[in-house]
Write an enzyme that holds these catalytic residues in place. Structure first.
Site, PDB file in Angstrom:
ATOM      1  CG  HIS A 218      -1.919   1.218   1.295  1.00 33.95           C
ATOM      2  ND1 HIS A 218      -2.535   1.560   2.354  1.00 33.95           N
ATOM      3  CD2 HIS A 218      -2.351   2.108   0.219  1.00 33.95           C
ATOM      4  CE1 HIS A 218      -3.217   2.486   2.204  1.00 33.95           C
ATOM      5  NE2 HIS A 218      -3.110   2.692   0.756  1.00 33.95           N
ATOM      6  CG  ASP A 219       0.137   4.458  -2.621  1.00 28.97           C
ATOM      7  OD1 ASP A 219      -0.614   4.294  -1.702  1.00 28.97           O
ATOM      8  OD2 ASP A 219      -0.409   4.743  -3.622  1.00 28.97           O
ATOM      9  CB  THR A 220      -0.690   5.186   2.536  1.00 27.11           C
ATOM     10  OG1 THR A 220      -1.365   5.675   1.521  1.00 27.11           O
ATOM     11  CG2 THR A 220      -0.838   6.130   3.685  1.00 27.11           C
ATOM     12  CB  THR A 241      -4.606  11.455  -5.398  1.00 27.45           C
ATOM     13  OG1 THR A 241      -3.729  11.430  -6.588  1.00 27.45           O
ATOM     14  CG2 THR A 241      -5.890  11.355  -5.881  1.00 27.45           C
TER      15      THR A 241
END
Length: 476
Positions: A218-220, A241
């Site tokens: 998960h990029d976060t 985003t």
């Protein structure tokens, strides 16, 4: 992105950049996943030989595979409207407080749980033998190995954040087949090697074949792993985003107060919990610029926005009404008018409205996170693309009344490569990873500005937005 790492250096180089253009077909918004995969292959070819590869991406969306491992249609985009009625259907079987107590995940209509509920009864889901979240799907195409990475799995609203395993009770009550998911794997686990045809396509060495390492997919989660914090008393805002604002905890907080405040308990590196709130983020500005003109330069726009009086135009940056694409300037003006506030009429005014509103949302999330967890915060770290937005960073420092450290902008990529480096014995725990980032990455410091009157104006504006949210968006 390629990275080079030594005990005292960490550098990133952009190997290849390519567009991500969702496509609407037959009324449904899809990801063009094959175009994205082709862009990845081009990037690997350009990057050349590397020690390891790691894949991170956005959460909740997935691809379905048949019994032969073939993709059953393009993945549906989380901004599609198919899930609009899914939450009510879920809550009729499992009330929202019970669902939160089980999973700790905030309500968002696009969560994987609601997507699968919306897909029930479709021929595509009936034919599916496997479900792979987007980064896991790319990893499968590169390696032939199937797995479900833990940090991204936690966003599905089907995982217990305490046991870090699937919540079989939730799935059984809602008729979701957990056998669709590949076995769970953790950041740092091996994910296979590039397949022979991938090596041929990219020109990468065949001996030995390049390994793929599981990262915080998960990029976060990767971005939070790359927060260059030097103490434990920090808050983070991952900006792009979305704005994801919150704290890093050792254990989930699944209280009713947390649910009412719409905080989520997503998993992070080393068993940590990302206790955060989703805020619309710079999507608002991206959509406005798409409406205004593709050649409208950002820097002059931000300079003009800085001249607009503060806190004159405000919206609730957490309002789900801003989730779909389309004519964002008009919708922002409508939201201002509906709340009885002046409506922006120029791009500069609309931009200032967005940035003031985001700064307020950051303040509210960090204040609420401290109240709900009993933790105190001394500094706010802004990472991700928004760290480059000087005006947003200054406004966030002013709104929060706390020092802000901005950077690194490429936090997700840095967190990704640091997990790979650790898996290959090149660095130690996440504290050493963060110390390396603090030594090597360009960071900008912002101190809060303003006198008592200015601080009072931010507090009053925050209270107005909070009251508006309570009145308009009651959780079930």
């Amino acid at each position: 992105m390629t990275a080079q790492l030594t005990p005292d250096t960490l550098t990133l180089t952009e190997a290849h950049r390519f567009p991500n253009r969702p496509i609407r077909t037959a009324g449904t918004l899809h990801w063009d996943i094959l175009a994205l995969y082709a862009g990845i292959l081009d990037g690997l070819r350009t990057a050349g030989p590397v020690t390891s590869i790691g894949i991170d991406g956005w959460a909740v969306d997935y691809g379905l595979l048949d019994a032969d491992g073939a993709l059953l249609g393009n993945p549906v985009h989380y901004r599609d409207t198919r899930t609009e009625s899914a939450p009510d259907k879920v809550w009729a079987t499992m009330p929202a407080p019970e669902l939160y107590a089980a999973t700790g995940i905030q309500h968002a209509p696009f969560n994987t749980l609601y997507q699968l509920t919306a897909a029930q009864g479709t021929a595509q889901l009936a034919a599916a033998e496997r479900l792979l979240l987007i980064p896991d799907l790319i990893t499968y195409w590169l390696t032939g190995e199937q797995g479900t990475e833990l940090t991204n799995a936690s966003t599905t609203q089907l995982l217990d954040p305490h046991t870090k395993t699937w919540s079989h009770d939730v799935a059984a009550r809602l008729g979701i087949n957990l056998d669709l998911f590949a076995p769970l794997r953790h950041p740092g686990d091996p994910a296979g090697h590039l397949l022979p045809h991938v090596l041929e396509e990219t020109g990468l060495p065949t001996t030995p074949p390049t390994p793929v390492t599981t990262v915080a997919s998960h990029d976060t989660a990767s971005a939070v792993a790359a927060v260059p914090a030097t103490t434990d008393n920090f808050a983070y805002i991952c900006t792009g985003t979305w704005s994801l604002a919150g704290l890093e905890l050792d254990a989930p907080v699944r209280t009713e107060a947390g649910r009412a405040a719409n905080f989520t308990n997503e998993l992070g590196m080393d068993g940590t919990v990302r206790y955060l709130r989703n805020i619309m983020g710079l999507w608002l500005l991206q959509e406005c610029r798409r409406t205004w003109s593709s050649d409208l330069d950002l820097e002059p726009l931000l300079r003009q926005a800085a001249e607009v009086p503060a806190l004159r135009f405000l919206v609730d940056a957490s309002d789900p009404a801003f989730l779909p694409p389309g004519n964002m300037p008009h919708r922002i003006a409508q939201a201002c008018a509906a709340a009885g506030r002046p409506a922006p009429t120029t791009p500069a005014e609309t931009t200032r409205c967005i940035l003031d509103s985001l700064a307020l949302a950051h303040r509210q999330a960090i204040e609420d996170a401290q109240r709900l967890t009993g933790r105190s915060v001394d500094v706010v770290h802004i990472v991700g693309g928004g760290a480059r937005n000087t005006l947003l960073c200054r406004l966030t420092a002013d709104a929060c009344g706390l020092p802000v450290v901005a950077g690194p902008a490429e936090a997700a990529a840095l967190g990704n490569v640091l997990v790979q480096a650790r898996a290959h014995g090149l660095t130690a725990d996440r504290h050493e990873m963060r110390a390396l980032l603090a030594r090597t990455q360009p960071l900008t410091h912002y101190e809060p500005r303003g006198d008592r009157r200015t601080r009072s104006a931010w507090a009053e504006a925050s209270q107005r937005i909070t009251s508006q949210r309570i009145a308009a968006h009651r959780l079930p």
